[in-house]
Design an enzyme around this catalytic site. Structure first.
Site, PDB file in Angstrom:
ATOM      1  N   HIS A 112       1.671   3.764  12.978  1.00  0.00           N
ATOM      2  CA  HIS A 112       1.144   3.038  11.823  1.00  0.00           C
ATOM      3  C   HIS A 112      -0.330   3.324  11.568  1.00  0.00           C
ATOM      4  CE1 HIS A 112       3.857  -0.659  10.720  1.00  0.00           C
ATOM      5  NE2 HIS A 112       4.062   0.373   9.943  1.00  0.00           N
ATOM      6  N   GLU A 113      -0.688   3.453  10.295  1.00  0.00           N
ATOM      7  CA  GLU A 113      -2.090   3.597   9.861  1.00  0.00           C
ATOM      8  C   GLU A 113      -2.821   4.729  10.576  1.00  0.00           C
ATOM      9  OE1 GLU A 113      -3.222   2.244   7.293  1.00  0.00           O
ATOM     10  OE2 GLU A 113      -1.590   0.828   6.960  1.00  0.00           O
ATOM     11  N   GLY A 114      -2.165   5.848  10.694  1.00  0.00           N
ATOM     12  CA  GLY A 114      -2.770   7.005  11.339  1.00  0.00           C
ATOM     13  C   GLY A 114      -2.304   7.118  12.774  1.00  0.00           C
ATOM     14  N   HIS A 116      -6.446   9.719  15.033  1.00  0.00           N
ATOM     15  CA  HIS A 116      -7.616   8.929  15.419  1.00  0.00           C
ATOM     16  C   HIS A 116      -8.447   9.635  16.488  1.00  0.00           C
ATOM     17  CE1 HIS A 116      -7.017   5.458  12.895  1.00  0.00           C
ATOM     18  NE2 HIS A 116      -5.722   5.518  13.162  1.00  0.00           N
ATOM     19  N   MET A 128       0.865  -1.167   0.000  1.00  0.00           N
ATOM     20  CA  MET A 128       0.000   0.000   0.000  1.00  0.00           C
ATOM     21  C   MET A 128       0.909   1.227   0.000  1.00  0.00           C
ATOM     22  SD  MET A 128      -3.197   0.920   2.512  1.00  0.00           S
ATOM     23  CE  MET A 128      -2.304   0.779   4.046  1.00  0.00           C
TER      24      MET A 128
END
Length: 593
Positions: A436-438, A443, A161
């Site tokens: 990771h991932e935001g 969040h 990704m």
């Protein structure tokens, strides 16, 4: 007994506490049973024990290197990646007619938990490919599916990704990688660079297939103008695709998996193949990102679980000191697990890891139900609740996983700070997950800025209703009534304080969101308390009905007691900020630092 996770606890979470077998009533999963689910978990444990764990420390010591334009990784990974492909792990969750096993995502995620606990670096390769392949199979043309999916499923080709850029980290609106149309429909020339690309290049697969975000020349600015492309390292005709590995990042942990800096189109010869429609790339990518966020939560739990069991084993074996009231120095020293403060550190880890695992399995089951729900109203409720829970289920395990692994190091004392024991590696590896991932901050903004208000606050209301129902059920047990009543009081205080926080919306987004991360933290504590209520109820039922595993279930109830007595009160300090009218994080000037 495994050295890196508790099979007993995983089985408890799946089959007793949340009854994953209910999923077999759904059409897609009707061929499965308790036997097939457990066979899959057993197969995962075999791979983890025999292949992944033996090279766990080697992969950390022998980190990937960029040599002559190619990243070289641990030589053992080639056969491991091939085995994941041959055994059907990459496409296990996909339909039968696509060669998959129609496996519930919950079970796939549980198997992933075992792999990640054994060797996080080694575990990421196949699941990155699963995510990338899922985007192609969901949104790609038949030609793209035919060209790329078989070799991705087989493990011959790696999927990635590719989002992040040097000047556009979490701010995808500022993405600058550009796609230029050619005279071939769906074919574009890609020019730009991507950074921090997990498995973005390595020598264990024949090809790397990037699912890449780029802006088509002339497209609208911001996120509305982003499209998604398949960008292979090597084209189907065997020619290089002008994707160069510009560099490799050397990390504090998670070292066995390479993180690459990629340059595309430096020779103006990088082809990208449009996935779906133009300008819908971010919408497509969010399918993978939302799954990945729960996956990151599970990664964090797995690493913290491995650290917990390493420190637990050490605490049972390491003799040191005597009880505080024991004055006779002729008496033998006792294992450190008998000291109250060591028990405290082990209880912290148990509460964080087993509570977080319960939350992620809850989210997994919810996701599997949503995928097959035909009732529109019920589906909306399930989707909204999962949307609300996702930032919590990603962030609490990630942030608290760092705390948990730190406690594992502390249990071992000086030994924990050395490379002679694995806990220092777990501590280093745990730190990536709040990023990771935001990031956690992102969040927090997502939860308080969006998820609370979606569908007129439906997710917030459903979440509270679920928790209140759990408390009500616990109060029916005399053994649990005091603890559940204590939780109920804390929950009432939290709800009232949250109402004060929500009032700040009238003062503008900047004031509302100034303490968004604290709101996220508070929701995490409440969510894990809820998960411990559920576990305590299940444990009490088992004890009531008679069981030979009394120690296991009594341990669950005592961990519930610890969480309510030690962790839940931390809410008090956090929610004081919900009433505050001063905002030093806004009024502090950069020059004053």
């Amino acid at each position: 007994m495994s050295r890196f996770y508790s099979k007993k606890d995983l089985i408890f979470q799946l089959f007793e506490n949340q009854n994953v077998l209910n999923l077999t009533a759904l059409p897609n999963f009707s061929d499965h049973s308790e036997d097939t689910f457990k066979l899959i978990l057993d197969a995962a444990e075999q791979i983890a024990t025999n292949s992944l764990y033996p090279i766990f420390r080697e992969m950390d010591r022998q980190e990937p290197q960029l040599i002559d334009g190619l990243i070289r990784i641990h030589p053992g990974m080639k056969s491991i990646i091939q085995k994941f492909g041959q055994d059907g792990w990459v496409n296990a969750i996909f339909p039968y007619d696509e060669g998959g096993q129609q496996l519930p995502w919950t079970i796939h995620m549980a198997a992933g938990f075992i792999f990640q606990a054994a060797n996080y670096s080694a575990s990421v390769f196949p699941f990155l490919t699963t995510g990338a392949a899922n985007l192609i199979r969901t949104f790609g043309s038949e030609q793209l599916k035919e060209n790329y999916l078989p070799k991705m499923y087989s493990g011959n080709w790696q999927g990635t990704m590719a989002l992040t850029e040097p000047d556009a980290g979490s701010s995808l609106s500022d993405l600058s990688t550009t796609a230029f149309p050619t005279d071939q429909p769906g074919v574009f020339k890609i020019r730009g660079q991507k950074i921090y690309i997990s498995a973005g290049d390595h020598d264990a697969c024949e090809n790397i297939i990037h699912l890449m975000l780029a802006r088509i020349s002339g497209a609208p600015s911001g996120t509305k103008g982003i499209s998604l492309f398949v960008v292979p390292k090597i084209r189907l005709d065997g020619k290089p695709n002008d994707v160069l590995t510009q560099g490799i990042y050397h990390k504090m942990g998670y070292k066995g998996a390479p993180i690459a800096h990629l340059m595309m189109g430096s020779q103006d010869d990088c082809e990208g193949y449009l996935v779906g429609e133009e300008n819908l790339g971010l919408k497509y990518m969010f399918q993978m990102m939302n799954e990945a966020r729960l996956g990151v939560g599970m990664n964090a739990v797995a690493i913290a679980t491995a650290a917990f069991h390493a420190s637990l084993t050490y605490a049972k074996e390491r003799p040191q000191g005597r009880k505080a009231n024991e004055k006779d120095l002729q008496k033998p020293q006792i294992p450190i697990i008998e000291h109250a403060d060591v028990k405290r550190m082990l209880l912290v880890q148990k509460c964080i890891t087993e509570g977080s695992l319960a939350l992620l399995i809850y989210c997994g089951i919810l996701s599997d139900k949503i995928a097959q729900e035909s009732d529109k109203e019920l589906k909306l409720k399930q989707e909204t609740l999962l949307d609300f829970l996702t930032p919590i289920a990603k962030s609490y395990p990630s942030e608290m996983g760092v705390i948990s692994t730190s406690h594992a190091v502390q249990v071992l004392g000086g030994a924990g700070y050395t490379t002679d024991f694995p806990v220092e590696q777990y501590f280093r590896e745990s730190r990536i997950h709040p990023i990771h991932e935001g990031t956690t901050g992102i969040h927090g903004l997502d939860l308080l800025g969006r998820k609370v208000w979606m569908e007129d606050g439906l997710g917030w209301k459903l979440w509270l209703n679920e928790i209140q129902e759990g408390i009500g059920e616990a109060k029916r047990w005399s053994e649990l009534i005091d603890l559940s009543t204590s939780f109920e009081k804390q929950l009432t205080t939290f709800i009232e304080a949250s109402g004060q926080m929500f009032e700040k919306r009238k003062l503008g987004a900047e004031i509302l969101l100034a303490d968004a991360s604290l709101f996220l933290e508070a929701c995490g504590i409440v969510s894990i308390a809820w998960m411990w209520v559920k576990q305590a109820i299940t444990a009490q039922e088992k004890l009531q009905n008679g069981t030979q595993e009394t120690h296991f279930y009594l341990g669950k109830i005592e961990a519930f007691r610890y969480f309510i007595s030690y962790e839940l009160p931390k809410l008090t300090g956090i929610i004081q900020r919900f009433y505050a009218s001063d905002f030093p994080t806004l009024t502090m000037e950069k020059e004053w630092f």
